[in-house]
Design an enzyme around this catalytic site. Structure first.
Site, PDB file in Angstrom:
ATOM      1  N   ALA A 189      42.406  38.952  17.828  1.00 42.18           N
ATOM      2  CA  ALA A 189      41.888  39.899  18.866  1.00 42.18           C
ATOM      3  C   ALA A 189      43.059  40.732  19.249  1.00 42.18           C
ATOM      4  O   ALA A 189      43.069  41.943  19.258  1.00 42.18           O
ATOM      5  CB  ALA A 189      41.292  39.394  19.974  1.00 42.18           C
ATOM      6  N   TYR A 193      45.987  40.963  17.729  1.00 43.67           N
ATOM      7  CA  TYR A 193      46.433  41.711  16.529  1.00 43.67           C
ATOM      8  C   TYR A 193      45.668  42.951  16.649  1.00 43.67           C
ATOM      9  O   TYR A 193      46.103  44.156  16.058  1.00 43.67           O
ATOM     10  CB  TYR A 193      46.485  41.102  15.236  1.00 43.67           C
ATOM     11  CG  TYR A 193      46.986  41.528  14.236  1.00 43.67           C
ATOM     12  CD1 TYR A 193      48.340  41.703  13.851  1.00 43.67           C
ATOM     13  CD2 TYR A 193      45.915  42.349  13.295  1.00 43.67           C
ATOM     14  CE1 TYR A 193      48.637  42.335  12.532  1.00 43.67           C
ATOM     15  CE2 TYR A 193      46.378  43.017  12.028  1.00 43.67           C
ATOM     16  CZ  TYR A 193      47.692  42.988  11.739  1.00 43.67           C
ATOM     17  OH  TYR A 193      48.223  43.428  10.467  1.00 43.67           O
ATOM     18  N   LYS A 233      54.635  27.965 -12.939  1.00 41.37           N
ATOM     19  CA  LYS A 233      54.173  29.158 -13.547  1.00 41.37           C
ATOM     20  C   LYS A 233      52.952  29.678 -13.038  1.00 41.37           C
ATOM     21  O   LYS A 233      51.724  29.159 -13.327  1.00 41.37           O
ATOM     22  CB  LYS A 233      54.026  28.993 -15.135  1.00 41.37           C
ATOM     23  CG  LYS A 233      53.933  30.033 -15.977  1.00 41.37           C
ATOM     24  CD  LYS A 233      54.017  30.002 -17.311  1.00 41.37           C
ATOM     25  CE  LYS A 233      53.863  31.372 -18.075  1.00 41.37           C
ATOM     26  NZ  LYS A 233      52.624  31.972 -18.132  1.00 41.37           N
ATOM     27  N   GLU A 255      54.085  37.982  -9.395  1.00 37.48           N
ATOM     28  CA  GLU A 255      52.568  37.506  -9.777  1.00 37.48           C
ATOM     29  C   GLU A 255      51.670  38.028  -8.663  1.00 37.48           C
ATOM     30  O   GLU A 255      51.913  37.496  -7.532  1.00 37.48           O
ATOM     31  CB  GLU A 255      52.466  36.329 -10.134  1.00 37.48           C
ATOM     32  CG  GLU A 255      51.446  36.001 -11.196  1.00 37.48           C
ATOM     33  CD  GLU A 255      51.749  36.073 -12.834  1.00 37.48           C
ATOM     34  OE1 GLU A 255      52.812  36.713 -13.129  1.00 37.48           O
ATOM     35  OE2 GLU A 255      51.011  35.716 -13.576  1.00 37.48           O
ATOM     36  N   CYS A 288      10.372  31.308 -29.755  1.00 32.37           N
ATOM     37  CA  CYS A 288       9.214  32.030 -30.316  1.00 32.37           C
ATOM     38  C   CYS A 288       8.429  30.968 -31.107  1.00 32.37           C
ATOM     39  O   CYS A 288       7.240  31.380 -31.485  1.00 32.37           O
ATOM     40  CB  CYS A 288       9.766  33.075 -31.366  1.00 32.37           C
ATOM     41  SG  CYS A 288      10.377  32.822 -32.432  1.00 32.37           S
TER      42      CYS A 288
HETATM   43  S1  IVH Z   1      59.884  34.802 -15.146  1.00 33.82           S
HETATM   44  C1  IVH Z   1      62.108  36.795 -18.285  1.00 33.82           C
HETATM   45  N1  IVH Z   1      58.722  33.192 -13.662  1.00 33.82           N
HETATM   46  O1  IVH Z   1      54.444  34.614 -17.296  1.00 33.82           O
HETATM   47  C2  IVH Z   1      61.009  36.257 -17.464  1.00 33.82           C
HETATM   48  N2  IVH Z   1      57.506  34.684 -15.036  1.00 33.82           N
HETATM   49  O2  IVH Z   1      55.208  34.730 -20.312  1.00 33.82           O
HETATM   50  C3  IVH Z   1      60.042  36.861 -17.136  1.00 33.82           C
HETATM   51  N3  IVH Z   1      54.869  33.995 -14.838  1.00 33.82           N
HETATM   52  O3  IVH Z   1      54.211  37.994 -17.619  1.00 33.82           O
HETATM   53  C4  IVH Z   1      59.157  36.110 -16.341  1.00 33.82           C
HETATM   54  N4  IVH Z   1      55.067  32.587 -13.311  1.00 33.82           N
HETATM   55  O4  IVH Z   1      53.506  36.957 -15.521  1.00 33.82           O
HETATM   56  C5  IVH Z   1      58.379  34.206 -14.269  1.00 33.82           C
HETATM   57  N5  IVH Z   1      57.741  31.691 -12.135  1.00 33.82           N
HETATM   58  C6  IVH Z   1      57.547  32.649 -12.814  1.00 33.82           C
HETATM   59  C7  IVH Z   1      56.245  33.110 -13.388  1.00 33.82           C
HETATM   60  C8  IVH Z   1      56.342  33.981 -14.590  1.00 33.82           C
HETATM   61  C9  IVH Z   1      54.209  33.203 -14.070  1.00 33.82           C
HETATM   62  C10 IVH Z   1      54.291  34.880 -15.898  1.00 33.82           C
HETATM   63  C11 IVH Z   1      54.704  36.379 -15.772  1.00 33.82           C
HETATM   64  C12 IVH Z   1      54.903  36.617 -17.256  1.00 33.82           C
HETATM   65  C13 IVH Z   1      54.615  35.573 -17.991  1.00 33.82           C
HETATM   66  C14 IVH Z   1      55.601  35.342 -19.010  1.00 33.82           C
END
Ligand code: IVH
Length: 697
Positions: free
Chosen positions: A63, A65, A146, A202, A439
């Site tokens: 609120a 905020y 990743k 990402e 059918c």
């Molecule tokens: S580094 C040269 N770090 O993976 C380095 N990529 O196959 C390029 N991705 O399109 C990216 N987590 O979207 C990096 N911790 C991370 C990542 C990451 C996801 C994805 C990214 C990229 C794809 C590469």
């Protein structure tokens, strides 16, 4: 140094009297005092955004905020000249775009090579060690999860967020600035930032928020998203940024592109800097100095995976030191100093409660396992295709079996195997039915084929599939016809073939009484039907649903034969003369036009106003007929016009951009982004020499 010194900016309340004065005299001139207040509010709001979205440690109530936010909105409304690009009020979205512009990345956004086993990771480490032998000193790796989302790049000029783009083909991406501006964890302004800073990372959606979003969508009668990645990517690639603003998105930074006015020695150092200036850097990022540690990290994150509120599909391992990265170098698509070590697909066990049969557009019967619903890889799974009779037998699957199922990325879930030790004798065998479950017609299995088919072309299930196919985007592109709606329209008897779609307007009253309908939906549908009456030839051919004729073949056929009338007249020999048409496809085409019912439907379509277009027939029946070429880079022996002329002389076609319909990319020296796109799509790339050979062959 930091954007926030972690002390709330001046919290002194603005003297009420000033507002009163404004009200009384209706002054519309911005005074210094008002300017100061707007600036102060912006600072406070951004500070609280940071506490809330980045640190997850709010200091004030929602609120309180909202009060600050509303005051700023009010001020900006009265004095629009106060609105700045970095104002937190700008996160609500901008007017819709017609289409996205493009952004060329100053440094290519590379992708990562993959390892799926410890051995493959060892190989990577060996390569890195060899390349650095006697050159680099100790190797440190920065490791991080990743993320499974959408890669984007954010450009900050003098600290101001000015451009945001998707990765695209790595060279050029889509300009999604207005959409990214709505994401609260993307700072709109950085304090004490370098002159130019490109931040990469990402966009993801938290699993918890994804589930809520899908619940709401289901309640509103909308199609749910398949997984958080699709939801995130779909939300960022919205032409209407207000929709993006309504979606709960997050940004995790994982690297930088160009930077000027500042420099770093290592990836880890850079990441700590990004964290300090207000980006979310994943909490599990670590710097490790030997591969044993990396392996331990892999296992630890794999164990953590399910408990994280975001999808990850592996870990990324990067040589930390920039000087070493430079020595190791890059290939055209991926660096040699980094690797993604992917996790195995997620597996869970559940029970097959039933096996039911689905009937597809061409009458193929597919056995589908109905599973006790189970969460795997962030989504709840309750069905898995068992593909066909042979597959079912090979895996010895029975109803009541406990099975292992797996799902890799957004791949459809599959039954890996039966846990036979769990059988108790109550399991029931399943065999494909001799009658179509929809059918009741007899089913057949043609010799040499794995599929069992219902051969009644009037089968309701096939009809639903055919209509759904006819209306789909690559076919006639009729929006508003969801699967359930088509089922209902067929059920009620309004539609008996694809042509009946155009009679929908006649049934308005009855249709509006059905579920999931409404006046607005209906008028949009009628408009979409009207718009579909003038298709491109290739779309029409695809829409007809001729067996074995997919999108690509439809376009080849359209180019080669130019009209439905002409196609109808072709013999098997004439058809198979086209490179990509084999005897099976030729027979399907002939059978389609031989069937009187299809001719009747074609006539009906014409009667209802669908035009049957003609397209220019590809010149010549030369050896390149039906082949699509794209030229990139500079050729030594030909100008672009000359190369195009040569290709066309033999019946080929030259187009300007690479797609999955491209057969060859001719790469001269200094090729551009088309080259990378071709690599990405696996399109044949020919050198000038190979191109010459192809012509003279
Ligand atoms: S580094 C040269 N770090 O993976 C380095 N990529 O196959 C390029 N991705 O399109 C990216 N987590 O979207 C990096 N911790 C991370 C990542 C990451 C996801 C994805 C990214 C990229 C794809 C590469």
């Amino acid at each position: 140094m930091s954007r926030f010194n972690l002390k709330c900016p001046d919290k002194v309340n603005f003297p009420l009297t000033l507002f009163n004065k404004i009200d009384i005299f209706q002054v519309n001139m911005v005074t210094e005092e008002i300017k100061k207040r707007a600036k102060q509010l912006r600072k406070q709001i951004e500070y609280h955004n940071y506490r809330y979205y980045i640190l997850d440690k709010p200091e004030i109530t929602d609120a309180e905020y909202d009060k600050l936010f509303d005051e700023l909105v009010e001020l900006e409304k009265r004095f629009p000249e106060l609105v700045t690009l970095d104002s937190p009020t700008q996160r609500v979205g901008a007017p819709p775009l017609e289409k996205f512009g493009t952004v060329r990345h100053a440094l290519p956004m590379l992708s990562l090579n993959k390892a799926t086993t410890a051995e493959e990771f060892n190989d990577f480490h060996r390569r890195v060690s060899e390349l650095l032998a006697n050159k680099g000193g100790e190797i440190n790796y920065t490791v991080e999860p990743k993320f499974d989302g959408l890669a984007v790049e954010l450009i900050y000029k003098n600290g101001l967020f000015v451009t945001g783009s998707t990765r695209g083909d790595g060279i050029t991406g889509e300009d999604v600035t207005v959409n990214l501006r709505t994401i609260n964890s993307i700072p709109l302004r950085l304090n004490n930032a370098p002159v130019l800073l490109e931040v990469r990372g990402e966009v993801i959606m938290f699993k918890s928020q994804f589930n809520k979003l899908n619940e709401n969508r289901l309640r509103a009668g909308e199609e749910p998203f398949a997984n958080p990645r699709n939801a995130a990517a779909g939300s960022v690639r919205q032409l209407d940024s207000k929709i993006t603003a309504s979606r709960p998105l997050q940004f995790f930074a994982y690297g930088i592109g160009t930077i000027s006015g500042m420099s770093f020695n290592s990836h880890f150092e850079t990441m700590m800097y990004l964290k300090q200036i207000g980006f979310i850097v994943n909490e599990h990022i670590s710097k490790l100095d030997n591969i044993k540690e990396v392996k331990r990290y892999y296992t630890r994150i794999l164990e953590l995976r399910d408990s994280l509120d975001y999808d990850i599909d592996g870990i990324v391992i990067k040589v930390d030191n920039y000087h070493q990265q430079h020595i190791i170098g890059e290939l055209s698509r991926s660096p040699r100093w980094a690797i993604a070590w992917k996790f195995p697909p997620q597996q869970v066990t559940t029970v097959i409660e039933d096996i039911k049969v689905q009937v597809g557009r061409t009458g193929i019967l597919t056995p589908v396992a109905h599973l006790k619903p189970i969460r795997v890889g962030g989504v709840t799974v309750s069905r898995a295709s068992l593909h066909n009779e042979d597959e079912l037998k090979r895996k010895d699957i029975k109803i009541g079996d406990m099975v292992i199922i797996q799902r890799a990325g957004d791949v459809i879930p599959e039954v890996v195997k039966v846990i036979k030790s769990k059988r108790n004798g109550t399991e029931k065998s399943f065999s494909m039915p001799s009658a179509c479950p929809v059918c009741g017609s007899k089913t057949i299995r043609i010799e040499g084929e794995v599929a069992v088919r219902c051969i009644n072309p009037y089968c309701r299930a096939q009809l639903v599939e055919r209509i759904f196919h006819y209306a789909s985007k690559p076919a006639m592109d009729i929006e508003g016809l969801g699967y359930k709606t088509v089922e209902m329209l067929v059920e009620k008897g309004f539609i008996n073939d694809i042509a009946d779609l155009y009679k929908i307007p006649e049934h308005k009253e009855e249709i509006l009484k059905m579920e999931r309908t409404g006046e607005k939906w209906f008028s949009n549908l009628v408009r979409a039907l009207e718009n579909s009456k003038h298709p491109q030839l290739e779309n029409l051919i695809y829409a007809l649903g001729i067996r074995n004729v997919g999108e690509h073949l439809a376009s080849v056929i359209a180019k080669r034969f130019g009209s439905i009338d002409n196609l109808k007249k072709q013999s098997k020999e004439q058809l198979t003369r086209v490179n990509e048409i084999g005897p099976v496809v030729a027979e399907s085409i002939i059978a389609f036009f031989k069937d009187k019912r299809n001719i009747k439907i074609l006539n009906k379509l014409m009667e209802y106003g669908v035009t049957f277009p003609t397209s220019e027939i590809a010149t010549g029946t030369g050896k390149l007929s039906g082949k699509n070429f794209v030229l990139t880079g500079t050729l030594k022996g030909y100008t672009r016009q000359q190369a195009t002329k040569e290709i066309e002389k033999y019946g080929g076609r030259v187009t300007s951009s690479v797609s999955k319909n491209t057969d060859y990319v001719i790469a001269g020296s200094d090729p551009g982004s088309k080259y990378d796109k071709a690599l990405e799509l696996g399109v044949n790339i020919l050198s000038e020499e190979e191109f010459k050979n192809l012509l003279s062959d």
